[in-house]
Design a protein around this motif. Structure first.
Motif, mmCIF file in Angstrom:
data_model
loop_
_atom_site.group_PDB
_atom_site.id
_atom_site.type_symbol
_atom_site.label_atom_id
_atom_site.label_comp_id
_atom_site.label_asym_id
_atom_site.label_seq_id
_atom_site.Cartn_x
_atom_site.Cartn_y
_atom_site.Cartn_z
ATOM 1 N N ALA A 316 12.945 0.164 7.998
ATOM 2 C CA ALA A 316 12.088 -1.005 7.829
ATOM 3 C C ALA A 316 10.621 -0.650 8.032
ATOM 4 O O ALA A 316 9.757 -1.036 7.228
ATOM 5 N N ILE A 317 10.329 0.107 9.092
ATOM 6 C CA ILE A 317 8.943 0.499 9.372
ATOM 7 C C ILE A 317 8.397 1.368 8.242
ATOM 8 O O ILE A 317 7.268 1.183 7.769
ATOM 9 N N GLY A 318 9.214 2.326 7.793
ATOM 10 C CA GLY A 318 8.782 3.221 6.729
ATOM 11 C C GLY A 318 8.501 2.488 5.437
ATOM 12 O O GLY A 318 7.465 2.693 4.799
ATOM 13 N N LEU A 319 9.411 1.595 5.041
ATOM 14 C CA LEU A 319 9.225 0.872 3.791
ATOM 15 C C LEU A 319 8.064 -0.108 3.863
ATOM 16 O O LEU A 319 7.304 -0.259 2.899
ATOM 17 N N LEU A 320 7.893 -0.766 4.998
ATOM 18 C CA LEU A 320 6.775 -1.690 5.146
ATOM 19 C C LEU A 320 5.438 -0.946 5.088
ATOM 20 O O LEU A 320 4.447 -1.457 4.570
ATOM 21 N N THR A 321 5.429 0.290 5.617
ATOM 22 C CA THR A 321 4.203 1.086 5.540
ATOM 23 C C THR A 321 3.927 1.507 4.101
ATOM 24 O O THR A 321 2.777 1.528 3.652
ATOM 25 N N MET A 322 4.985 1.859 3.369
ATOM 26 C CA MET A 322 4.821 2.178 1.950
ATOM 27 C C MET A 322 4.277 0.969 1.189
ATOM 28 O O MET A 322 3.450 1.101 0.285
ATOM 29 N N ILE A 323 4.753 -0.215 1.562
ATOM 30 C CA ILE A 323 4.245 -1.442 0.940
ATOM 31 C C ILE A 323 2.753 -1.594 1.223
ATOM 32 O O ILE A 323 1.953 -1.899 0.335
ATOM 33 N N THR A 324 2.372 -1.357 2.480
ATOM 34 C CA THR A 324 0.960 -1.449 2.868
ATOM 35 C C THR A 324 0.107 -0.484 2.057
ATOM 36 O O THR A 324 -0.976 -0.830 1.577
ATOM 37 N N ALA A 325 0.629 0.758 1.890
ATOM 38 C CA ALA A 325 -0.123 1.765 1.135
ATOM 39 C C ALA A 325 -0.299 1.341 -0.313
ATOM 40 O O ALA A 325 -1.368 1.515 -0.902
ATOM 41 N N THR A 326 0.752 0.777 -0.898
ATOM 42 C CA THR A 326 0.676 0.360 -2.296
ATOM 43 C C THR A 326 -0.277 -0.811 -2.478
ATOM 44 O O THR A 326 -0.999 -0.884 -3.476
ATOM 45 N N ILE A 327 -0.292 -1.721 -1.504
ATOM 46 C CA ILE A 327 -1.270 -2.809 -1.552
ATOM 47 C C ILE A 327 -2.679 -2.230 -1.544
ATOM 48 O O ILE A 327 -3.565 -2.665 -2.279
ATOM 49 N N GLY A 328 -2.879 -1.207 -0.687
ATOM 50 C CA GLY A 328 -4.198 -0.579 -0.589
ATOM 51 C C GLY A 328 -4.659 0.008 -1.908
ATOM 52 O O GLY A 328 -5.762 -0.262 -2.381
ATOM 53 N N ILE A 329 -3.789 0.813 -2.546
ATOM 54 C CA ILE A 329 -4.178 1.442 -3.804
ATOM 55 C C ILE A 329 -4.338 0.401 -4.896
ATOM 56 O O ILE A 329 -5.215 0.505 -5.759
ATOM 57 N N ASN A 330 -3.511 -0.626 -4.876
ATOM 58 C CA ASN A 330 -3.593 -1.633 -5.927
ATOM 59 C C ASN A 330 -4.896 -2.415 -5.847
ATOM 60 O O ASN A 330 -5.540 -2.693 -6.862
#
Length: 496
Positions: A316-330
């Motif tokens: 959960a922590i890993g995937l939520l962080t990946m989500i955060t990163a993708t929001i950042g790049i987007n």
């Protein structure tokens, strides 16, 4: 503070600017407060995405030795760094975004052409990145609530009900960050980039713990290439690095306009590009290589890798962080750019917020999950992207450095009368447009002709050379030297 020695004159107020060309988002930034760390975080957010992960990992599957791959990455990212420093300067000097600085080359109204092109490119990729992030959220939900699997069957326009829910959540989260303006975006990317490193390092450490160092190999393929094949693969990989960053690179002025000085910009680019990208690539290959040893197959999708970790909380922590990163790049690559670009078309009707929301709504209408499910279409999209962006980049730099000699008359960027220096013919510069159209056409042709497939990966470089070279020849009589000095002196007298 920024050096305004080549900016003539530095405006004290935008009240005299034409309303057809001005709003508070397009006008020069009154306080440039971004430090080198903010620029560093910008590039971290750009690199630390699922797309960046896959690109870095893929280079280790080309049949090259690890040292050859690292050379490709280093050369490619150094080219990006050099180009970023060059394209940053005019916007940092003047405090205006990419769409406005394009008025110098294309005319005060002609700048809408490069602005709309960049905005439409971001249009599609915003939707694709949002969908990728929504997939990560979907995995988190299914991990903790398996009963939701009944909602994962395709139901409408190629997406399941749960998929629509996750896409809607990600759409709203990104819009919320964007809606609070550039200060909120700056704070978000300051956190998003470093957060991904924590997860990536933790994941790499977990894989090394499970497989041992013997399970890590820095060449992830069994291909045997000849010397000429290796050389070609290295050149291709280098070009792909530049092409991958070509979108954010073109509108880097949207962010460099906030930089305290070019010294801060260069330092942020140095740490955010060569150093950061190479470290990220090494961590990536450790993870990808370890997945082959640990799971029996090479996994280049970070979402899938994280989902295979046994601990639910860690997943959960890993995937939520990946989500955060993708929001950042987007937000960085695909939200801010169209916000300024579309606002430039009708400043009094389209604000920064409205421009961004136009892109957000349009991205849904494109149903990006259907675009992404066609690898052939994605391949052509990348080639076409380079074909459009390369000429724009070449024309912009040639105009600023070779034709205008590094000088900008800020007032005339907002002057919608024939008296303005960037009025040209009716607000359009025919020479820039004449250089752009055939350059783009040739680049697109290269991408769609099978016989030219070998050089399609170089569409950005070809576009830069064609666009910049043809514009340099067409505008050879427009170089500003003595005429610029006389014009600036006259303006200075008028101001006094």
């Amino acid at each position: 503070m920024p050096n305004y020695s080549n900016v003539s004159p530095a405006p004290r107020s935008d009240t005299h600017y034409s309303p057809r060309l001005t709003n508070k988002d397009l006008a020069p930034v009154p306080h440039q407060s971004w430090s080198w760390y903010n620029i560093f975080s910008f590039w971290m957010s750009d690199v630390h995405s699922m797309g960046g992960y896959v690109v870095a990992a893929s280079f280790f599957t080309l049949g090259l030795a690890s040292w050859q791959v690292l050379i490709c990455l280093l050369v490619g990212i150094c080219i990006v760094q050099l180009c970023a420093n060059l394209v940053a300067k005019p916007s940092q000097m003047t405090g205006v975004p990419y769409a406005v600085i394009c008025r110098q080359a294309f005319g005060v109204f002609g700048a809408n052409i490069p602005a709309v092109i960049r905005g439409l490119i971001a249009f599609a990729w915003y939707g694709i990145q949002t969908w990728l992030a929504s997939n990560a959220l979907l995995l988190v939900l299914l991990k903790f609530w398996p009963s939701l699997s009944s909602l994962t069957q395709p139901s409408w326009l190629g997406l399941s009900l749960l998929g629509w829910i996750c896409f809607g959540i990600m759409w709203l989260l990104q819009a919320a960050v964007f809606w609070h303006g550039m200060n909120a975006i700056k704070r978000f990317i300051d956190i998003a980039g470093p957060a991904v490193y924590i997860v990536m390092l933790a994941l790499a450490g977990w894989i090394v713990y499970k497989t041992g160092f013997d399970g890590i190999a820095f060449t992830l393929t069994s291909k045997a290439l000849s010397t000429s094949e290796q050389t070609w693969q290295m050149i291709t990989a280098t070009a792909l690095v530049v092409s991958y960053f070509s979108g954010p690179l073109l509108n880097f002025g949207d962010f460099s306009r906030y930089g305290k000085s070019m010294q801060h910009i260069r330092r942020g680019n140095r740490w955010g590009l060569p150093f950061n990208f190479l470290l990220f690539s090494v961590v990536t290959v450790v993870i990808v290589s370890g997945t082959r040893s640990l799971f029996g197959k090479m996994i280049t999708d970070p979402i899938e890798t994280v989902s295979l970790v046994g601990n639910d909380l860690a997943v959960a922590i890993g995937l939520l962080t990946m989500i955060t990163a993708t929001i950042g790049i987007n937000i960085v690559a695909n939200f801010v750019s169209p916000a300024f670009d579309f606002s430039n078309c009708a400043p009094q009707k389209i604000t920064f917020r409205v421009g961004g929301m136009i892109a957000a709504v349009g991205s849904v209408l494109l149903t990006p999950w259907n675009l992404f499910q066609s690898p052939e279409l994605i391949h052509y999209t990348l080639d076409v992207l380079g074909a459009f962006i390369g000429p724009l980049f070449g024309i912009l730099l040639v105009d600023f450095y070779l034709i205008k000699r590094g000088k900008v008359v800020v007032d005339d960027l907002f002057n919608a009368t024939p008296a303005g220096r960037y009025w040209y013919r009716g607000g359009f510069n025919p020479k820039a447009i004449a250089a752009l159209l055939p350059s783009v056409a040739i680049g697109v042709l290269i991408g769609f002709v099978p016989a030219m497939h070998e050089i399609a990966s170089f569409s950005w470089f070809i576009g830069v050379a064609l666009g910049g070279g043809s514009y340099r020849w067409l505008a050879r009589e427009d170089r500003e030297e003595a005429a610029t000095a006389r014009y600036m002196a006259q303006v200075a007298v008028q101001k006094e």
